[in-house]
Structure formats: C-alpha cells, structure tokens
Design a protein around this motif. Structure first.
Motif, PDB file in Angstrom:
ATOM      1  N   GLU A 111       0.829  -1.205   0.000  1.00  0.00           N
ATOM      2  CA  GLU A 111       0.000   0.000   0.000  1.00  0.00           C
ATOM      3  C   GLU A 111       0.863   1.255   0.000  1.00  0.00           C
ATOM      4  O   GLU A 111       0.532   2.248  -0.659  1.00  0.00           O
ATOM      5  CB  GLU A 111      -0.923  -0.012   1.219  1.00  0.00           C
ATOM      6  CG  GLU A 111      -2.015  -1.075   1.157  1.00  0.00           C
ATOM      7  CD  GLU A 111      -2.739  -1.195   2.483  1.00  0.00           C
ATOM      8  OE1 GLU A 111      -2.124  -0.863   3.522  1.00  0.00           O
ATOM      9  OE2 GLU A 111      -3.895  -1.605   2.489  1.00  0.00           O
ATOM     10  N   ALA A 112       1.973   1.225   0.752  1.00  0.00           N
ATOM     11  CA  ALA A 112       2.872   2.378   0.796  1.00  0.00           C
ATOM     12  C   ALA A 112       3.435   2.675  -0.591  1.00  0.00           C
ATOM     13  O   ALA A 112       3.455   3.830  -1.034  1.00  0.00           O
ATOM     14  CB  ALA A 112       4.006   2.120   1.789  1.00  0.00           C
ATOM     15  N   PHE A 113       3.870   1.626  -1.292  1.00  0.00           N
ATOM     16  CA  PHE A 113       4.404   1.827  -2.640  1.00  0.00           C
ATOM     17  C   PHE A 113       3.323   2.383  -3.563  1.00  0.00           C
ATOM     18  O   PHE A 113       3.570   3.318  -4.322  1.00  0.00           O
ATOM     19  CB  PHE A 113       4.944   0.509  -3.195  1.00  0.00           C
ATOM     20  CG  PHE A 113       5.554   0.644  -4.556  1.00  0.00           C
ATOM     21  CD1 PHE A 113       6.907   0.903  -4.685  1.00  0.00           C
ATOM     22  CD2 PHE A 113       4.783   0.530  -5.704  1.00  0.00           C
ATOM     23  CE1 PHE A 113       7.487   1.047  -5.946  1.00  0.00           C
ATOM     24  CE2 PHE A 113       5.343   0.673  -6.957  1.00  0.00           C
ATOM     25  CZ  PHE A 113       6.699   0.928  -7.070  1.00  0.00           C
ATOM     26  N   LYS A 114       2.135   1.812  -3.465  1.00  0.00           N
ATOM     27  CA  LYS A 114       1.041   2.245  -4.334  1.00  0.00           C
ATOM     28  C   LYS A 114       0.710   3.712  -4.119  1.00  0.00           C
ATOM     29  O   LYS A 114       0.620   4.499  -5.073  1.00  0.00           O
ATOM     30  CB  LYS A 114      -0.193   1.387  -4.086  1.00  0.00           C
ATOM     31  CG  LYS A 114      -1.377   1.747  -4.956  1.00  0.00           C
ATOM     32  CD  LYS A 114      -2.678   1.248  -4.374  1.00  0.00           C
ATOM     33  CE  LYS A 114      -3.038   2.031  -3.124  1.00  0.00           C
ATOM     34  NZ  LYS A 114      -4.371   1.682  -2.608  1.00  0.00           N
ATOM     35  N   LEU A 115       0.550   4.117  -2.860  1.00  0.00           N
ATOM     36  CA  LEU A 115       0.159   5.494  -2.571  1.00  0.00           C
ATOM     37  C   LEU A 115       1.238   6.489  -2.995  1.00  0.00           C
ATOM     38  O   LEU A 115       0.951   7.513  -3.615  1.00  0.00           O
ATOM     39  CB  LEU A 115      -0.138   5.645  -1.077  1.00  0.00           C
ATOM     40  CG  LEU A 115      -1.397   4.916  -0.587  1.00  0.00           C
ATOM     41  CD1 LEU A 115      -1.521   5.058   0.930  1.00  0.00           C
ATOM     42  CD2 LEU A 115      -2.643   5.458  -1.262  1.00  0.00           C
ATOM     43  N   LEU A 116       2.488   6.204  -2.652  1.00  0.00           N
ATOM     44  CA  LEU A 116       3.569   7.132  -3.016  1.00  0.00           C
ATOM     45  C   LEU A 116       3.735   7.214  -4.527  1.00  0.00           C
ATOM     46  O   LEU A 116       4.023   8.282  -5.071  1.00  0.00           O
ATOM     47  CB  LEU A 116       4.877   6.694  -2.352  1.00  0.00           C
ATOM     48  CG  LEU A 116       4.925   6.856  -0.831  1.00  0.00           C
ATOM     49  CD1 LEU A 116       6.200   6.254  -0.274  1.00  0.00           C
ATOM     50  CD2 LEU A 116       4.818   8.321  -0.437  1.00  0.00           C
TER      51      LEU A 116
END
Length: 522
Positions: A111-116
C-alpha cells in the motif's frame, strides 16, 4: 484490504492488465497430441504453482514492481505471494529511499508503494491535468490533499496559505513552539479564539518539516501514517484518467501553453508548408480546437499522441518533440536565408524532415533524442537532397524523379548506386524528348494527339492510373515507364513504332475526313 477485494482492484488499476479477481487456476494438459490425434508419450509438464512458497518468493524477487503486480493478478495463489511485505519493502527502499517498516504501521508495504507512486505521478501532472486542477483549485482543497503535497513540495510550486496552528501540526507534524511568531497573523477577529493563525509559504513549511523529522523518508512516513485511513478513490479515479489521457493532456499543454509571441512562432513552424484544413486550424488554442487533428499533421506528434515515443514516458517524449521543433526552427531560418525559389525551399524543408523522421524513428521510440542529434541527421539529409537537386538540374526533372523508388532509397541510404540509377533515368527521358524534337519527326509532332505529345514532352510524372487500360495513353505510358526504368532498347524501339503508328493513323483519318468533305461537296 485482502478481504474486501480492494487490493485486487488497485492491482488491476495500476497494471492495466488481467482482472486479478480471476481465481481460476491454470492446469497443464495431461498429455499432448500429434497431428493425427495420437497421444505423445512425454513427461508431464510441471506447473509453476506446484512450487513451494519459498521458491515462488525467490522468483518474484527478480520482478520489477509492475511485473510483480501483473503476476499477482493471475490468480489467488500468486496474489498472496506477490503481496508479501518483504518484496514491496525492497521496492519501496529502491524507489523512495525507505522500506517504511514501523511497529505501529496501519498500512502494508504494498500500500505504501502504491500510494507514493500514485501521488508522485499524479501531482507532477498538475500543470496540464485539468481534472486535477478543477479538484484542487475550485475551492479550498481538503486537508488530505495538502498532506500529499507535503512530500511533493520540490515538484509542485504552491502559493502561500493561512492555517491555524493545529492544522499545521496535524498536516506537517510541527509543534506550535516550532512556528515563527513573525508569520503569525494579527487580526482582531481572531483574538477571541484559542488558536493562532500563521501565514507561510508551503516551501518554508516543507523545510521546517524536514528539519523536524530529520530526513525526507521520515516525512514520507509521517504522511503515510496520517493518510493510511483516508479514502483515495477520488485520486485513484484521476490516476486512471491520467493513464488514459496523459499524452493528449500534455500535448495540448505543450502546444497551447506558451506565451502569445512563442505560440505564434510555434504555430508558424508547425503549419509551415503543411496541407491542413483551415476550418479546423482556425480554432487553434480554443476549447473547440481539434487537437487530435493537429497532432496528425506531423508524424512525430502523432507518435506521441499514440504513446509511441520514449517507451511511453510522456515527459521524455514531449522533450523529444520540443527538440524536434527547435531543429525545425533552426532549419527554417537557414533555408529562408538562402536565395532559393519557393519550390526549392519547400522541397528541401519537406524532404529533410521526412528523412530525419525516417532515420531517427527507431531510436525515438525508446529514448530521448536531443536537438544536436536531430541536426546531425538533418545535415545528412540536406546534403543528399542537394545532390539530388544537382543531378536533376531543373525543377521539372526534380518533380519527375521525386516519385522514383531510387529517390527514397538514396535519401535513406546515401548509396551512390541509386544516384547513378536516377541519372540514367533522366538521361533516357532526355533521349525520348530529343528524338521527338528531331527535325525529321516534325510531321509526327504535328499529327500526334495532344495527350500523347504532352506525355512525351512535358509530363513530369507517370501517374499510376495511366499505366492501366487499353487506351493509347495507357499503352504509351507503359512503354515509357518500362524504358525509363529498365533502359532496354527494345522498349525504346517499341515506343517509336507505336508513336509512328499513332501519327499514321491520325494522318489517315485526316485524309479520310478530307475525302468525305470533297465527296459531300460534289
């Protein structure tokens, strides 16, 4: 997120490929069959899903983030493996400088990769992304959008803003005692409130946040922790729109986003000696403008419109277009500075650009092409055009050889062999003209129909439609075409014989008409 299927939707949305909610498992056939229907006795093939999770995890480590998303979209088993935190932590570390692993994190590394990734891609498009502009500038944007801007301050310049101290603390993580009193807004209407209001440039707050949190990665971590519980559907929808229309948006911004003087200059270069629909071009820059039509006027802009430049990287692709038209500007200035006729100016400009595009097209599809690279290719093409112009000797011959395959082959390769072929073609054309202009053939010129005389003397191009059919023009066109391209004397002899026959036939018809008139008179 695994239970409600939203993570699968995000995978599908980011990758743009198969629906990851498809959980049917592919099984290899038990045996193969030959053409006659008999079964082949071979060892059964093993499915990748029969491997252990440890082996699959090792294989997935070799994939880039987007290949990993596509692999996870294949089935539920691969989705589970491809969602492992260790895989995405490595991608976060290589892409954003940190794996964002904390004990109290309310998000996964995926999720962190997706959002950033979403925020980084989407907010960089702000200058030309009209839907995003409408969302952010139609009123005061929600704080969740300010929060994402915090990590993008270096990319997107933002105006100063007045915020209460608790808002600044909530968004940037800055305590009240870190705020400078000189930025405090003094307003009598605010004295009764318990909170102070500060006016800051976003850049100043960004620098304060960096000093307070220590590193840029920790600023990103702060944003992720604050945003993990927020709904991102609105920005995700905008990102889908960006993926679909990014080339069109950026092209329109590049074409119409200049100052008036620069826009007029670009329009002049863009439409120079181009055949275009004046009605469509008259709306240049307006909301009714047919931007796709304008993109179709040049091969390079049409390639960008379809996402075929620089491996689909829109920013690198638009830089290639900018360098191309910068070269066009220099080329145009150079050509107009010569005392050439309009036809020669047009011919050199047009053929140079076509040659540059033909030579650099494979490289433009995968990488950025600089202004110097364009000019280097343009100089080579202009040298070849000047050689062809010198070979032709005059504009009539230049028009004649323009449609020859050897003309294009010489422009593409520069091989002197094709230049010699063109010289032979022009020499044979001159032989036909000289033969017809001989004094003993004056009677032939007087008796030939105008359509045949023009074909032998003045016609600059053999139109393809004239080579077919049973008419005299079609037959003579075929003989001329065969002789000019082959140089064989038998076609020249056949041409002469056919011309004589046409002249005799015309003479006989005139005698017959004269006799008819005389007999009618008696």
């Amino acid at each position: 997120m695994e239970g409600d299927g939203s993570a699968e939707r995000y995978d599908m949305w980011l990758s743009g490929f198969m629906d990851p909610r498809t959980t049917e498992r592919w099984e290899p056939p038990e045996c193969e069959k030959t053409l006659d229907g008999k079964e082949m006795t071979s060892a059964p093939s093993r499915c990748i899903l029969e491997m252990s999770d440890e082996v699959l995890l090792l294989l997935m480590e070799f994939l880039d983030p987007f290949s990993l998303l596509r692999a996870g979209a294949a089935c539920s088993t691969l989705y589970r493996i491809c969602s492992t935190d260790s895989l995405w932590a490595a991608h976060c570390r290589s892409s954003f400088g940190s794996d964002f692993r904390t004990t109290d994190a309310a998000y996964t590394q995926k999720e962190a990769f997706k959002l950033l990734y979403i925020w980084g891609k989407l907010y960089k498009t702000l200058p030309y992304n009209r839907p995003l502009q409408d969302l952010l500038f139609s009123g005061i944007p929600p704080k969740r959008y300010w929060m994402q801007w915090l990590i993008l301050e270096d990319m997107v310049p933002l105006p100063p803003i007045q915020l209460a101290d608790y808002d600044i603390e909530d968004i940037w993580g800055l305590r009240k005692d870190l705020l400078d009193e000189k930025h405090k807004v003094t307003d009598e209407s605010l004295e009764e409130t318990k909170h102070s209001v500060f006016k800051y440039d976003w850049k100043e707050l960004h620098n304060l946040a960096l000093q307070h949190h220590g590193t840029y990665a920790k600023v990103q971590l702060h944003v992720l922790q604050k945003m993990s519980s927020e709904c991102h559907e609105e920005l995700e929808w905008l990102f889908v729109q960006y993926n679909r229309f990014r080339f069109q948006w950026l092209f329109s911004y590049w074409l119409f986003g200049l100052s008036k003087s620069c826009a007029r200059q670009l329009q002049r270069i863009y439409l120079w000696w181009k055949r275009f629909d004046k009605r469509k071009v008259s709306s240049w820059g307006s909301t009714q403008c047919d931007v796709q039509y304008l993109a179709s006027l040049h091969c390079i802009t049409e390639d960008f419109w379809n996402g075929n430049l620089a491996n689909g990287e829109e920013n690198i692709g638009i830089q290639t277009i900018e360098n191309y038209f910068s070269m066009c500007k220099s080329l145009l200035a150079w050509i107009l500075g010569r005392k050439w006729g309009r036809f020669k100016q047009k011919k050199i400009y047009k053929d140079t650009l076509e040659g540059v595009y033909r030579v650099l097209k494979p490289e433009m599809q995968v990488a950025l092409i600089s202004h110097d690279q364009f000019w280097a290719a343009a100089k080579v093409q202009m040298l070849r055009i000047c050689s062809l112009e010198e070979t032709a000797g005059n504009y009539v011959n230049w028009k004649l050889i323009d449609a020859l395959p050897c003309y294009r082959l010489y422009m593409a390769s520069g091989d002197p062999f094709y230049l010699e072929q063109i010289k032979g073609f022009l020499f044979r054309k001159q032989l036909i003209s000289n033969w017809l202009l001989q004094e003993e053939n004056m009677w032939v010129r007087n008796l030939l129909p105008d359509s045949l005389s023009q074909l032998l003397e003045y016609e600059t191009k053999l139109i393809e439609e004239r080579l077919h059919g049973d008419t005299m023009v079609a037959y003579l066109s075929r003989l001329i075409w065969l002789y000019l391209h082959s140089g064989q004397q038998l076609y020249m002899d056949a041409l002469k014989g056919f011309v004589y026959e046409c002249a005799y036939a015309s003479f006989s018809s005139q005698i017959f008409e004269s006799c008819s008139i005389v007999s009618t008179g008696f």
